[in-house]
Scaffold this motif. Structure first.
Motif, PDB file in Angstrom:
ATOM      1  N   LYS A 109      -6.049   0.557  -5.905  1.00 53.46           N
ATOM      2  CA  LYS A 109      -6.947   0.874  -7.021  1.00 53.46           C
ATOM      3  C   LYS A 109      -7.742   2.142  -6.721  1.00 53.46           C
ATOM      4  O   LYS A 109      -7.876   3.029  -7.575  1.00 53.46           O
ATOM      5  CB  LYS A 109      -7.888  -0.295  -7.299  1.00 53.46           C
ATOM      6  N   ALA A 110      -8.288   2.229  -5.510  1.00 52.93           N
ATOM      7  CA  ALA A 110      -9.045   3.420  -5.121  1.00 52.93           C
ATOM      8  C   ALA A 110      -8.151   4.657  -5.099  1.00 52.93           C
ATOM      9  O   ALA A 110      -8.582   5.758  -5.486  1.00 52.93           O
ATOM     10  CB  ALA A 110      -9.688   3.197  -3.750  1.00 52.93           C
ATOM     11  N   TYR A 111      -6.911   4.489  -4.676  1.00 51.27           N
ATOM     12  CA  TYR A 111      -5.976   5.626  -4.613  1.00 51.27           C
ATOM     13  C   TYR A 111      -5.666   6.145  -6.020  1.00 51.27           C
ATOM     14  O   TYR A 111      -5.630   7.360  -6.254  1.00 51.27           O
ATOM     15  CB  TYR A 111      -4.693   5.179  -3.914  1.00 51.27           C
ATOM     16  N   ASP A 119       2.475   8.558  -6.405  1.00 46.64           N
ATOM     17  CA  ASP A 119       2.647  10.002  -6.210  1.00 46.64           C
ATOM     18  C   ASP A 119       3.774  10.540  -7.073  1.00 46.64           C
ATOM     19  O   ASP A 119       3.666  11.627  -7.661  1.00 46.64           O
ATOM     20  CB  ASP A 119       2.922  10.304  -4.744  1.00 46.64           C
ATOM     21  N   ALA A 120       4.863   9.781  -7.157  1.00 41.82           N
ATOM     22  CA  ALA A 120       5.989  10.203  -7.992  1.00 41.82           C
ATOM     23  C   ALA A 120       5.590  10.234  -9.463  1.00 41.82           C
ATOM     24  O   ALA A 120       5.979  11.152 -10.213  1.00 41.82           O
ATOM     25  CB  ALA A 120       7.178   9.275  -7.778  1.00 41.82           C
ATOM     26  N   CYS A 121       4.816   9.250  -9.890  1.00 43.58           N
ATOM     27  CA  CYS A 121       4.329   9.224 -11.279  1.00 43.58           C
ATOM     28  C   CYS A 121       3.427  10.412 -11.562  1.00 43.58           C
ATOM     29  O   CYS A 121       3.512  11.044 -12.624  1.00 43.58           O
ATOM     30  CB  CYS A 121       3.577   7.924 -11.551  1.00 43.58           C
ATOM     31  N   GLU A 122       2.548  10.727 -10.624  1.00 47.55           N
ATOM     32  CA  GLU A 122       1.650  11.876 -10.795  1.00 47.55           C
ATOM     33  C   GLU A 122       2.440  13.169 -10.924  1.00 47.55           C
ATOM     34  O   GLU A 122       2.175  14.002 -11.803  1.00 47.55           O
ATOM     35  CB  GLU A 122       0.684  11.949  -9.605  1.00 47.55           C
ATOM     36  N   THR A 172       0.835  -1.204   0.000  1.00 47.54           N
ATOM     37  CA  THR A 172       0.000   0.000   0.000  1.00 47.54           C
ATOM     38  C   THR A 172       0.875   1.260   0.000  1.00 47.54           C
ATOM     39  O   THR A 172       0.917   1.994  -0.986  1.00 47.54           O
ATOM     40  CB  THR A 172      -0.953   0.011   1.205  1.00 47.54           C
ATOM     41  N   ASP A 173       1.597   1.501   1.086  1.00 47.68           N
ATOM     42  CA  ASP A 173       2.386   2.729   1.189  1.00 47.68           C
ATOM     43  C   ASP A 173       3.505   2.771   0.151  1.00 47.68           C
ATOM     44  O   ASP A 173       3.804   3.836  -0.403  1.00 47.68           O
ATOM     45  CB  ASP A 173       2.974   2.860   2.592  1.00 47.68           C
ATOM     46  N   GLY A 174       4.130   1.614  -0.109  1.00 44.07           N
ATOM     47  CA  GLY A 174       5.184   1.585  -1.117  1.00 44.07           C
ATOM     48  C   GLY A 174       4.647   1.931  -2.493  1.00 44.07           C
ATOM     49  O   GLY A 174       5.276   2.688  -3.252  1.00 44.07           O
TER      50      GLY A 174
END
Length: 298
Positions: A130-132, A93-96, A85-87
């Motif tokens: 998936k939700a994230y 986030d980095a991709c975004e 999850t966190d990983g």
């Protein structure tokens, strides 16, 4: 045109197979990310189309340049809930931030969207990820469903197939359907998805869709010896076994995980076929149970 693919967790079992498949495509420029890139085989590491980045799953300073400029990032992590999850959230986030258009989540499993939280505990992080991804505006999630891995289902971990005794064990009536794909076949389909910019959302691939008794028959054809069938009980007895085993020692997930996985596969709840996306990539031949067993014996 070159497509830049980032592969996090490249030195793992599935990551290595996926890297091998990706590097067969001359249009792919592959970036691998791993804690210890030296674990990668020399034959892969020496590819001129591969570059390697050293870093951990929570090393934001290493992850940012790894994903920057990628057309797609694939996560092949396998580990505890924090990693899954966190990983993955850190990678997403980095991709975004970097404007990476697609992220292939570390799924390769049955249809967990049909499961309630806790029904298969190891699938809960996939639901969270998936939700994230659905909250992001730039990076789109890609989720590859393959059913169960043939390699795992016929391994000692699941205790379905005992090659020494020639015994195939099953629960239920034997006519319940399993959806399964080999590691190698799943890697080939995922590599095809990676270079297909239109492949977003859930992608469904199956090597073979067969009942327990049909799987046993396929093993017989591949080995030349008909397996002895051993019925271990009903679905209701399996449900009792899995819950009692979990309640006895909840921390020992590997003691009860195979039972939960088996139950939710053969009761039909988490199946996603028979419709699949196999036909999108006709150059890839689905590997049947018989094909898989024959190849495994070579």
């Amino acid at each position: 045109m070159t497509i830049t693919v980032g592969l996090a967790g490249i030195t793992g079992k599935f990551g290595t197979l996926l890297a091998t498949s990706l590097l067969k495509n001359p249009t792919v420029s592959l970036r691998g990310y791993a804690r210890d890139p030296s674990k990668l085989s020399a034959s892969l590491a020496s590819s001129p189309n591969l570059s390697l980045t050293r870093g951990g799953a929570f090393d934001a300073a290493a992850i940012a340049p790894f994903v920057s400029g990628c057309d797609v990032v694939i996560c092949s992590y396998l580990g505890d809930d924090k990693l899954m999850t966190d990983g993955q959230k850190l990678l997403i986030d980095a991709c975004e931030t970097a404007g990476v258009p697609r992220y292939v989540a570390s799924d390769w499993t049955l249809d967990y969207t049909k499961l309630a939280p806790g029904e298969i505990a190891s699938k809960d992080p996939m639901k969270v990820v998936k939700a994230y991804l659905e909250t992001k505006s730039t990076v789109k999630g890609v989720h590859v469903f393959i059913g169960g891995f043939m390699d795992t289902l016929l391994s000692p971990f699941f205790q379905m197939w005992d090659p020494k005794a020639g015994t195939f064990r099953y629960r239920g009536e034997g006519d319940e359907v399993w959806e399964a794909t080999s590691y190698a076949n799943a890697a080939d389909y995922t590599a095809a998805v990676a270079v297909d910019p239109g492949a977003v959302g859930i992608q469904k691939f199956i090597g073979d869709r067969a009942t327990s008794k049909e799987i046993a028959a396929a093993i017989g054809r591949a080995t030349g010896t008909e397996p002895k069938l051993e019925r271990l009980g009903s679905l209701e007895e399996l449900k009792t076994l899995m819950t009692e085993t979990r309640d006895k020692d909840p921390a020992n997930i590997y003691a009860y995980l195979p039972y939960f996985y088996e139950y939710y596969m053969i009761n039909g709840l988490a199946l996603f076929g028979p419709e699949t996306d196999n036909a999108k990539y006709p150059e890839i031949k689905p590997e049947s149970w018989e094909d898989f067993v024959r190849r495994s014996r070579q």
